[in-house]
Design an enzyme around this catalytic site. Structure first.
Site, PDB file in Angstrom:
ATOM      1  CB  SER A 129      -0.882  -0.004   1.260  1.00  0.00           C
ATOM      2  OG  SER A 129      -1.555   1.238   1.418  1.00  0.00           O
ATOM      3  CE1 TYR A 149      -4.347  -2.147   4.513  1.00  0.00           C
ATOM      4  CE2 TYR A 149      -3.410   0.052   4.241  1.00  0.00           C
ATOM      5  CZ  TYR A 149      -3.893  -1.134   3.691  1.00  0.00           C
ATOM      6  OH  TYR A 149      -3.920  -1.291   2.329  1.00  0.00           O
TER       7      TYR A 149
END
Length: 245
Positions: A133, A146
């Site tokens: 990401s 995350y």
């Protein structure tokens, strides 16, 4: 002989788009994920594609997926770790369950699968692609677990690339920003926003004026798996419309 690609998180989103593209390009594809029915549906239009359902946060299950693939095709050429999860909370709000689930899906599973696949890639070479990401490259709000998991995945990618470069195994991370997938819908709900409103905001926040499509991430995967990318390893490539520029 056709090359063989294992794609996790393949029942929807980036994983499904990647399986479709690799299949169209002549790969034998193995679609892996938790939900057997959804995997079957995703593979329904992919002639001779096979599916495997199980919990890849278990190292035993990861070993079983690799053995399943070898039993059908005798080789593993490409492993694409697409499966992911997000819990949109600050550190204070993140429960033990949120943290453990995030690390198990986003970091442990790619490690276990890579560890299982690498010995079988040493003979003819191979490619491992980890879908990380842009929040593995920079921080993001309401995403402590995350960001930690994706940052760990990026550095794990780099370390494995160095360890296995002379064995003709390339390892790269792809770092999307917002992508139009079911996970983005779940994320919107966690933020207390309806999906339509969230999409308007996400598109407006992107320098290019829109978020990324799953097919665009799949196309980058295909390039990185190809011989044209033979000198690309140990990288973390953003595909985020300029968010990390």
């Amino acid at each position: 002989m056709s090359k063989v690609a294992i794609i996790t998180g393949a029942s929807s989103g980036i994983g499904a788009a990647t399986a479709e593209l690799f299949h169209a390009e002549g790969y034998k594809v193995v679609l892996a994920g938790r939900n057997k029915d959804r995997l079957t549906a995703a593979a329904s239009n992919l002639h001779d594609a096979i599916t495997w359902a199980g919990d890849l946060t278990s190292s035993k299950a990861c070993n079983e997926l690799i053995e399943f693939t070898l039993s059908h095709y005798g080789r593993v050429d490409v492993l694409i770790n697409c499966a992911g999860v997000i819990h949109r909370y600050t550190a204070e709000e993140t429960t033990d369950e949120h943290w453990e689930n995030t690390m198990a899906v986003n970091l442990n599973a790619p490690f276990f699968l890579s560890r299982s696949a690498i010995p079988h890639m040493k003979t003819s070479g191979g490619v491992i692609l980890n879908i990380a990401s842009d929040w593995g490259l920079q921080g993001g709000q309401l995403a402590a677990a995350y960001c930690a998991s994706k940052g760990g995945l990026v550095l794990m990618t780099k370390a494995m690339a160095l360890d296995h470069a002379k064995e003709n195994i390339r390892v790269n991370a792809i770092c999307p920003g917002d992508v139009d997938t079911p996970m983005l819908k779940v994320e919107s709900e966690q933020r207390g926003m309806d999906y339509q409103t969230a999409m308007i905001q996400n598109n407006a926040d992107s320098p290019t004026g829109r978020i990324t499509l799953p097919a665009e991430v799949a196309a980058l995967c295909l390039y990185l798996a190809s011989d044209a990318a033979a000198q690309i390893t140990g990288t973390a490539i953003p595909i985020d419309g300029g968010n990390t520029a």
